[in-house]
Scaffold this motif. Sequence first.
Motif, short mmCIF file in Angstrom:
data_model
loop_
_atom_site.label_atom_id
_atom_site.label_comp_id
_atom_site.label_asym_id
_atom_site.label_seq_id
_atom_site.Cartn_x
_atom_site.Cartn_y
_atom_site.Cartn_z
N MET A 22 -1.85 3.97 0.48
CA MET A 22 -1.42 4.93 -0.53
C MET A 22 0.04 4.65 -0.91
O MET A 22 0.95 4.83 -0.10
CB MET A 22 -1.55 6.36 0.01
N ILE A 23 0.26 4.21 -2.13
CA ILE A 23 1.59 3.78 -2.56
C ILE A 23 2.60 4.92 -2.52
O ILE A 23 3.75 4.74 -2.13
CB ILE A 23 1.52 3.19 -3.99
N SER A 24 2.16 6.12 -2.91
CA SER A 24 3.09 7.24 -3.07
C SER A 24 3.25 8.08 -1.80
O SER A 24 3.80 9.18 -1.86
CB SER A 24 2.62 8.15 -4.21
N ARG A 25 2.80 7.58 -0.66
CA ARG A 25 2.82 8.40 0.55
C ARG A 25 4.23 8.82 0.96
O ARG A 25 4.41 9.83 1.63
CB ARG A 25 2.14 7.67 1.71
N HIS A 26 5.25 8.05 0.55
CA HIS A 26 6.63 8.39 0.91
C HIS A 26 7.34 9.21 -0.17
O HIS A 26 8.53 9.48 -0.03
CB HIS A 26 7.43 7.11 1.18
N ASP A 55 -1.98 10.23 -6.94
CA ASP A 55 -3.11 9.31 -6.77
C ASP A 55 -3.37 8.54 -8.07
O ASP A 55 -3.64 7.33 -8.05
CB ASP A 55 -4.37 10.08 -6.38
N ILE A 56 -3.30 9.25 -9.19
CA ILE A 56 -3.49 8.59 -10.49
C ILE A 56 -2.41 7.54 -10.70
O ILE A 56 -2.67 6.41 -11.13
CB ILE A 56 -3.48 9.63 -11.62
N GLY A 57 -1.16 7.91 -10.41
CA GLY A 57 -0.06 6.97 -10.55
C GLY A 57 -0.23 5.75 -9.67
O GLY A 57 0.07 4.62 -10.09
N ASP A 58 -0.72 5.96 -8.46
CA ASP A 58 -0.96 4.82 -7.55
C ASP A 58 -1.93 3.83 -8.17
O ASP A 58 -1.75 2.61 -8.07
CB ASP A 58 -1.50 5.32 -6.21
N ARG A 59 -2.97 4.35 -8.80
CA ARG A 59 -3.98 3.45 -9.40
C ARG A 59 -3.38 2.64 -10.55
O ARG A 59 -3.67 1.45 -10.70
CB ARG A 59 -5.19 4.26 -9.87
N PHE A 60 -2.53 3.28 -11.35
CA PHE A 60 -1.89 2.54 -12.43
C PHE A 60 -0.93 1.49 -11.89
O PHE A 60 -0.89 0.35 -12.38
CB PHE A 60 -1.14 3.50 -13.37
N LEU A 61 -0.15 1.84 -10.89
CA LEU A 61 0.79 0.87 -10.33
C LEU A 61 0.05 -0.33 -9.74
O LEU A 61 0.51 -1.48 -9.87
CB LEU A 61 1.66 1.54 -9.27
N GLU A 62 -1.09 -0.09 -9.12
CA GLU A 62 -1.91 -1.20 -8.62
C GLU A 62 -2.46 -2.03 -9.77
O GLU A 62 -2.52 -3.26 -9.70
CB GLU A 62 -3.06 -0.65 -7.77
N GLN A 63 -2.86 -1.36 -10.83
CA GLN A 63 -3.42 -2.07 -11.99
C GLN A 63 -2.42 -3.03 -12.61
O GLN A 63 -2.79 -4.10 -13.11
CB GLN A 63 -3.85 -1.03 -13.04
N PHE A 64 -1.13 -2.68 -12.54
CA PHE A 64 -0.10 -3.48 -13.19
C PHE A 64 0.52 -4.52 -12.26
O PHE A 64 1.52 -5.15 -12.63
CB PHE A 64 1.00 -2.57 -13.74
#
Length: 229
Positions: free
Chosen positions: A1-5, A18-27
Amino acid sequence: MISRHHANRQAHNWLVYDIGDRFLEQFVPLYKGVLYDLGAGEAPYREFFTRHSDKYVTVDWSGSQHPIQADIVADLNEPLPVASGVADTVVSLSVLEHLREPGRMLAEAHRILRPGGAIVLQVPWQWWVHEAPHDFYRYTPYALEHLLRTAGFVDVTVHPQAGFFTTMTLKANYFSCRLVRGPAPVRLLLRAVFSVFWFAGQKLAPLLDRLDDDWALEACGYYVTARRN
């Protein structure tokens, strides 16, 4: 989970992270070389961006309402003390709405990027006023494309974060947080009751968003990608 911190991730709003994490992974294919994070704040994504770049550089101003972890302390409304053409990627997440001069920051991002370099932005659209009095703007997709192209960027793509039901669920959750008040036992009880609705709503909203055939009209925010020629 990217935003855990991320310090702002809580029971009432984990869905937007969670939505933001998916976009950051997409890019991920856009992150490379030297990556500048403009308005990094506490740098909650340091671990993620460091993993996907050769060098991660944070920039923020001394007047931030958050503790900052900035390699370069600078006001993003002003010219940056950074040489031209030194960055391969620029990211700026939930920052543009807080700038008095957003066009200046985008022009500076364009200047410090090498030719072919990418920028990744996130901005809110239907979102509450936050970090007052430093909350100046909300941007439609058309405004975002105009600002990026005016700054010299090409291949501008605007991605709505979610649809109507997610947006309204998050707005309701943030509003209900304002109702958690009174003596400590009352606050504890209210939070326990609301937590049930917060969890259920954030689980159900993405499913209901499938009924929304144009997320851009009612998005809680947008991610934007673009490139310097």
